[in-house]
Design a protein around this motif. Structure first.
Motif, PDB file in Angstrom:
ATOM      1  N   SER A 150      32.690  73.784 -18.044  1.00  0.00           N
ATOM      2  CA  SER A 150      33.490  73.961 -19.354  1.00  0.00           C
ATOM      3  C   SER A 150      34.423  75.416 -19.063  1.00  0.00           C
ATOM      4  O   SER A 150      33.950  76.499 -18.770  1.00  0.00           O
ATOM      5  N   VAL A 151      35.880  75.339 -18.944  1.00  0.00           N
ATOM      6  CA  VAL A 151      36.648  76.425 -18.848  1.00  0.00           C
ATOM      7  C   VAL A 151      36.562  77.087 -20.113  1.00  0.00           C
ATOM      8  O   VAL A 151      36.714  78.268 -19.797  1.00  0.00           O
ATOM      9  N   LYS A 152      36.213  76.939 -21.228  1.00  0.00           N
ATOM     10  CA  LYS A 152      35.859  77.788 -22.501  1.00  0.00           C
ATOM     11  C   LYS A 152      34.540  78.647 -21.980  1.00  0.00           C
ATOM     12  O   LYS A 152      34.599  79.952 -22.356  1.00  0.00           O
ATOM     13  N   THR A 153      33.572  78.026 -21.666  1.00  0.00           N
ATOM     14  CA  THR A 153      32.468  78.691 -21.140  1.00  0.00           C
ATOM     15  C   THR A 153      32.623  79.770 -20.128  1.00  0.00           C
ATOM     16  O   THR A 153      32.245  81.042 -20.232  1.00  0.00           O
ATOM     17  N   ASN A 154      33.469  79.395 -19.147  1.00  0.00           N
ATOM     18  CA  ASN A 154      33.742  80.091 -18.109  1.00  0.00           C
ATOM     19  C   ASN A 154      34.612  81.440 -18.337  1.00  0.00           C
ATOM     20  O   ASN A 154      34.029  82.514 -17.921  1.00  0.00           O
ATOM     21  N   THR A 155      35.401  81.179 -19.189  1.00  0.00           N
ATOM     22  CA  THR A 155      36.219  82.414 -19.646  1.00  0.00           C
ATOM     23  C   THR A 155      35.651  83.609 -20.685  1.00  0.00           C
ATOM     24  O   THR A 155      35.584  84.595 -20.549  1.00  0.00           O
ATOM     25  N   ALA A 156      34.432  82.678 -21.347  1.00  0.00           N
ATOM     26  CA  ALA A 156      33.515  83.622 -22.493  1.00  0.00           C
ATOM     27  C   ALA A 156      32.628  84.316 -21.396  1.00  0.00           C
ATOM     28  O   ALA A 156      32.304  85.525 -21.434  1.00  0.00           O
ATOM     29  N   LEU A 157      32.162  83.750 -20.114  1.00  0.00           N
ATOM     30  CA  LEU A 157      31.277  84.534 -19.270  1.00  0.00           C
ATOM     31  C   LEU A 157      32.293  85.728 -18.492  1.00  0.00           C
ATOM     32  O   LEU A 157      31.398  86.719 -18.380  1.00  0.00           O
ATOM     33  N   ILE A 158      33.577  85.462 -18.392  1.00  0.00           N
ATOM     34  CA  ILE A 158      34.022  86.760 -17.644  1.00  0.00           C
ATOM     35  C   ILE A 158      34.294  87.807 -18.802  1.00  0.00           C
ATOM     36  O   ILE A 158      34.255  89.031 -18.474  1.00  0.00           O
ATOM     37  N   ARG A 159      34.513  87.468 -20.106  1.00  0.00           N
ATOM     38  CA  ARG A 159      34.860  88.173 -21.230  1.00  0.00           C
ATOM     39  C   ARG A 159      33.638  89.001 -21.598  1.00  0.00           C
ATOM     40  O   ARG A 159      33.503  90.241 -21.916  1.00  0.00           O
ATOM     41  N   LYS A 160      32.148  88.322 -21.147  1.00  0.00           N
ATOM     42  CA  LYS A 160      31.090  89.135 -21.508  1.00  0.00           C
ATOM     43  C   LYS A 160      31.021  90.355 -20.676  1.00  0.00           C
ATOM     44  O   LYS A 160      30.262  91.197 -21.025  1.00  0.00           O
ATOM     45  N   ARG A 161      31.756  90.310 -19.566  1.00  0.00           N
ATOM     46  CA  ARG A 161      31.342  91.252 -18.573  1.00  0.00           C
ATOM     47  C   ARG A 161      32.386  92.313 -18.462  1.00  0.00           C
ATOM     48  O   ARG A 161      32.251  93.309 -18.028  1.00  0.00           O
ATOM     49  N   LEU A 162      33.840  91.623 -18.827  1.00  0.00           N
ATOM     50  CA  LEU A 162      34.882  92.635 -18.589  1.00  0.00           C
ATOM     51  C   LEU A 162      35.507  92.803 -20.169  1.00  0.00           C
ATOM     52  O   LEU A 162      36.185  91.955 -20.571  1.00  0.00           O
ATOM     53  N   ARG A 163      34.799  93.626 -20.892  1.00  0.00           N
ATOM     54  CA  ARG A 163      35.395  93.575 -22.300  1.00  0.00           C
ATOM     55  C   ARG A 163      36.477  94.617 -22.691  1.00  0.00           C
ATOM     56  O   ARG A 163      36.242  95.744 -22.947  1.00  0.00           O
ATOM     57  N   ALA A 164      37.698  94.123 -22.087  1.00  0.00           N
ATOM     58  CA  ALA A 164      38.924  95.175 -22.346  1.00  0.00           C
ATOM     59  C   ALA A 164      40.149  94.402 -22.692  1.00  0.00           C
ATOM     60  O   ALA A 164      39.997  93.175 -22.257  1.00  0.00           O
ATOM     61  N   THR A 165      40.671  95.030 -23.407  1.00  0.00           N
ATOM     62  CA  THR A 165      42.034  94.149 -23.946  1.00  0.00           C
ATOM     63  C   THR A 165      43.144  94.044 -23.175  1.00  0.00           C
ATOM     64  O   THR A 165      43.863  93.480 -23.283  1.00  0.00           O
ATOM     65  N   GLU A 166      43.039  94.788 -21.961  1.00  0.00           N
ATOM     66  CA  GLU A 166      44.000  94.421 -20.849  1.00  0.00           C
ATOM     67  C   GLU A 166      43.574  93.024 -20.063  1.00  0.00           C
ATOM     68  O   GLU A 166      44.472  92.685 -19.239  1.00  0.00           O
ATOM     69  N   LEU A 167      42.437  92.551 -20.401  1.00  0.00           N
ATOM     70  CA  LEU A 167      42.162  91.391 -19.688  1.00  0.00           C
ATOM     71  C   LEU A 167      43.233  90.221 -20.344  1.00  0.00           C
ATOM     72  O   LEU A 167      42.611  89.687 -21.590  1.00  0.00           O
ATOM     73  N   LYS A 168      43.890  89.661 -19.699  1.00  0.00           N
ATOM     74  CA  LYS A 168      45.049  88.582 -20.333  1.00  0.00           C
ATOM     75  C   LYS A 168      44.149  87.199 -20.056  1.00  0.00           C
ATOM     76  O   LYS A 168      43.982  87.060 -18.606  1.00  0.00           O
ATOM     77  N   ASN A 169      44.503  86.306 -20.536  1.00  0.00           N
ATOM     78  CA  ASN A 169      44.049  84.642 -20.415  1.00  0.00           C
ATOM     79  C   ASN A 169      45.254  83.955 -20.708  1.00  0.00           C
ATOM     80  O   ASN A 169      45.647  83.652 -22.138  1.00  0.00           O
ATOM     81  N   MET A 187      44.140  91.246 -15.183  1.00  0.00           N
ATOM     82  CA  MET A 187      44.273  92.375 -15.763  1.00  0.00           C
ATOM     83  C   MET A 187      45.588  93.059 -15.898  1.00  0.00           C
ATOM     84  O   MET A 187      46.007  93.426 -14.941  1.00  0.00           O
ATOM     85  N   GLU A 188      46.203  93.284 -17.014  1.00  0.00           N
ATOM     86  CA  GLU A 188      47.692  93.856 -17.405  1.00  0.00           C
ATOM     87  C   GLU A 188      47.503  95.297 -16.884  1.00  0.00           C
ATOM     88  O   GLU A 188      46.616  96.192 -17.170  1.00  0.00           O
ATOM     89  N   GLY A 189      48.487  95.855 -16.161  1.00  0.00           N
ATOM     90  CA  GLY A 189      48.591  96.988 -15.573  1.00  0.00           C
ATOM     91  C   GLY A 189      47.844  97.194 -14.619  1.00  0.00           C
ATOM     92  O   GLY A 189      48.278  98.305 -13.676  1.00  0.00           O
ATOM     93  N   ILE A 190      46.923  96.288 -13.845  1.00  0.00           N
ATOM     94  CA  ILE A 190      46.601  96.600 -12.598  1.00  0.00           C
ATOM     95  C   ILE A 190      47.031  95.292 -11.518  1.00  0.00           C
ATOM     96  O   ILE A 190      47.319  95.597 -10.534  1.00  0.00           O
ATOM     97  N   ALA A 191      46.859  94.327 -12.073  1.00  0.00           N
ATOM     98  CA  ALA A 191      47.589  93.041 -11.278  1.00  0.00           C
ATOM     99  C   ALA A 191      49.069  93.075 -11.133  1.00  0.00           C
ATOM    100  O   ALA A 191      49.658  93.551 -11.951  1.00  0.00           O
ATOM    101  N   GLY A 248      42.727  93.949  -9.011  1.00  0.00           N
ATOM    102  CA  GLY A 248      43.991  93.540  -9.374  1.00  0.00           C
ATOM    103  C   GLY A 248      44.210  92.254  -8.908  1.00  0.00           C
ATOM    104  O   GLY A 248      45.431  91.836  -8.887  1.00  0.00           O
ATOM    105  N   ARG A 249      43.405  91.496  -8.573  1.00  0.00           N
ATOM    106  CA  ARG A 249      43.715  89.663  -8.359  1.00  0.00           C
ATOM    107  C   ARG A 249      43.551  89.145  -9.431  1.00  0.00           C
ATOM    108  O   ARG A 249      43.202  89.350 -10.761  1.00  0.00           O
ATOM    109  N   ILE A 250      44.003  87.836  -9.197  1.00  0.00           N
ATOM    110  CA  ILE A 250      44.061  86.771 -10.321  1.00  0.00           C
ATOM    111  C   ILE A 250      43.029  85.736 -10.106  1.00  0.00           C
ATOM    112  O   ILE A 250      42.879  85.374  -9.066  1.00  0.00           O
ATOM    113  N   VAL A 251      42.568  85.310 -11.291  1.00  0.00           N
ATOM    114  CA  VAL A 251      41.634  84.222 -11.507  1.00  0.00           C
ATOM    115  C   VAL A 251      41.989  83.073 -11.921  1.00  0.00           C
ATOM    116  O   VAL A 251      42.702  83.318 -12.987  1.00  0.00           O
ATOM    117  N   LEU A 252      41.821  82.056 -11.454  1.00  0.00           N
ATOM    118  CA  LEU A 252      42.417  80.712 -11.834  1.00  0.00           C
ATOM    119  C   LEU A 252      41.037  79.834 -11.933  1.00  0.00           C
ATOM    120  O   LEU A 252      40.347  79.559 -11.313  1.00  0.00           O
TER     121      LEU A 252
END
Length: 512
Positions: A150-169, A187-191, A248-252
């Motif tokens: 599930s892509v929703k579960t996968n994005t939540a697993l990333i949010r769980k570890r990276l709790r930053a408002t700069e993380l864009k989806n 990551m906004e400002g890094i990527a 600074g990389r992008i995750v698809l």
């Protein structure tokens, strides 16, 4: 008026909706009465198994209907229009085709007589596998969580570890028939925004009936399609994806796939694992040296053996040459045919081990290799030296952390074998030269594939500290070339370095 425009007549809407889903036995439409007098009709449409009428009481739609049952009949429409969004994450549609597409996402659709809107209400969604342990990226230290289907579960697993408002989806839908959800996280400002725009452009330049796995997206968006080397890094580990985002990389992420794509990438990234940053630098450096040597032997060992045996026997000591000659005595095939036969046999065992279900696959790979190798030597069809060469080459290919990267070495190995059988060491060196030329011209979204071993000046030498030799974490203070140039710093001491060293020295004296 468009035929599919939602009207305030429930029967008309129901008929059009039923026509859209004609001959669809799994689409259920349940009619019920709302309001205190139970005279206002409504209809709930849902997919069987995905949602069940018996579970309404414990779901979002159940809580909404409970409120509507006690509402005055004349106020139901106003209540839905004004308050539904406050109770549930409701989306309204004015077109029945859009509502049908919303239903196919796994949610429920609510029709109310007298209301010229239909409402999509979230539910439990399609059944799927939950979070589980990764199968191909085993580590000795670190989290054991892996991505799910599930892509929703996968994005939540990333949010769980990276709790930053700069993380864009950023979410988009691909596939005319499947409407597969694809998420791009960065990551906004890094990527680098130009890399993000480039992958969005590549995703929008094709149309296809359906996307069923991230591997299809990888093939449709890579620039150098003829190259055996992957231009995307794949992972099943959330911590690996988070580490890439911080670089600074992008995750698809692709729905229905537990394999996530990371871009851009280079050959050095394929030789790294998640627990490289959880263990001490000395042991990590040793492991990386072993991996690079394993990659070299997985590509070169059979070709080198063939070149020396057929053309350059003078390179071997006399005792070893006599041993090889004695081992090959009685073998009816040429050294090339013998080597190709054993390589093909091992590739067959590897494929059979993957396809056989359960733990029997590992048994087939190990026992089958021992039995076939021993039987071939006893029957005089192969020499013991060739069995050792093939087995050691296969073992080296298993030591490469990324399976897609290891597959390229397995494929190119056969090309080097043929060149060495034709021209000896000159053919082997010619094949290596062609490989280096190819890798030198290979790019992954603008990043040279041989980083940091080539074009090291582009990234100011930062990636050298995290290549074959891994420096201590506090020396890895700069992000790699993937990140924006004005935001490369990722680590700094809060106190002055000299003060820190002085404090450490004082602590050592106190302990003595």
């Amino acid at each position: 008026m468009n035929r599919y425009t939602v009207t305030n007549n429930l029967e008309h809407n129901r008929q059009i909706f039923a026509d859209i889903f004609s001959d669809c036995a799994d689409i259920k439409m349940v009619t019920m009465q709302l309001g205190q007098t139970k005279q206002l009709q409504c209809m709930v449409a849902y997919i069987e198994v995905v949602a069940s009428a018996s579970e309404y009481g414990n779901s979002e739609i159940g809580r909404l209907l409970e409120a509507l049952f006690v509402c005055n009949q004349e106020n139901v429409a106003d209540f839905l229009m004004e308050n539904s969004r406050g109770m549930t994450d409701v989306q309204m549609y004015t077109n029945l085709k859009d509502a049908a597409a919303g239903l196919l996402t796994g949610d429920l659709i609510l029709f109310v007589d007298g209301v010229d809107r239909v409402f999509k209400i979230p539910d439990q969604g399609y059944p799927g596998m939950g979070v589980q342990e990764t199968g191909s990226e085993k580590v000795t230290r670190g989290s054991n969580e892996g991505f799910s289907d599930s892509v929703k579960t996968n994005t939540a697993l990333i949010r769980k570890r990276l709790r930053a408002t700069e993380l864009k989806n950023v979410e988009q839908t691909i596939g005319r028939r499947t409407s597969t959800l694809v998420n791009l996280m960065y990551m906004e400002g890094i990527a680098r925004i130009e890399v993000f725009e480039e992958i969005k452009k590549r995703l929008s330049r094709f149309e296809i009936d359906g996307i069923l796995d991230s591997g299809m997206l990888e093939q449709l968006t890579e620039r150098h399609w003829a190259s055996p080397f992957p231009q995307f890094q794949t992972t099943e580990r959330p911590d690996r994806a988070v580490h890439a985002l911080l670089e600074g990389r992008i995750v698809l992420l692709c729905d229905h796939s537990p394999v996530v794509l990371i871009l851009p990438t280079d050959c050095n990234a394929f030789m790294q694992t998640s627990d490289d940053y959880y263990n001490r630098p000395q042991i990590v450096t040793l492991e990386r040296i072993v991996r690079y040597l394993a990659a070299f032997f997985a590509l070169s060992l059979p070709a080198l053996y063939l070149a020396v045996i057929n053309f350059h026997t003078g390179l071997l000591p006399t005792s070893m040459l006599l041993t090889f000659a004695q081992a090959r005595a009685g073998v009816p095939f040429s050294s090339l045919a013998e080597l190709l036969m054993m390589e093909f046999g091992f590739e067959l065992l590897r494929e059979a081990g993957v396809r056989v279900p359960g733990t029997m696959g590992n048994t087939i790979g190990i026992v089958g290799g021992l039995i076939i190798g021993t039987a071939a030597v006893d029957a005089g069809l192969a020499s013991p030296v060739v069995v050792i060469v093939v087995a050691f080459t296969a073992l080296c290919s298993f030591a490469i952390p990324n399976e897609a990267f290891a597959t390229a070495f397995r494929l190119l190995k056969f090309g080097l074998i043929l060149l060495s059988a034709w021209l000896g060491l000159f053919g082997y060196l010619l094949g290596l030269l062609a490989l280096l030329i190819h890798l030198s011209g290979l790019y992954s979204f603008g990043v040279p594939y041989l980083m940091p071993f080539a074009a090291s000046g582009v990234e100011d030498g930062a990636q050298w500290k995290d290549s074959i030799v891994r420096f201590p974490l506090f020396w890895l203070d700069r992000r790699p070339v993937y990140a924006k140039r004005d935001n490369r710093i990722r680590f700094r001491w809060k106190a002055d370095q000299a003060d820190r060293q002085g404090a450490d020295h004082t602590d050592d004296k106190d302990q003595k």
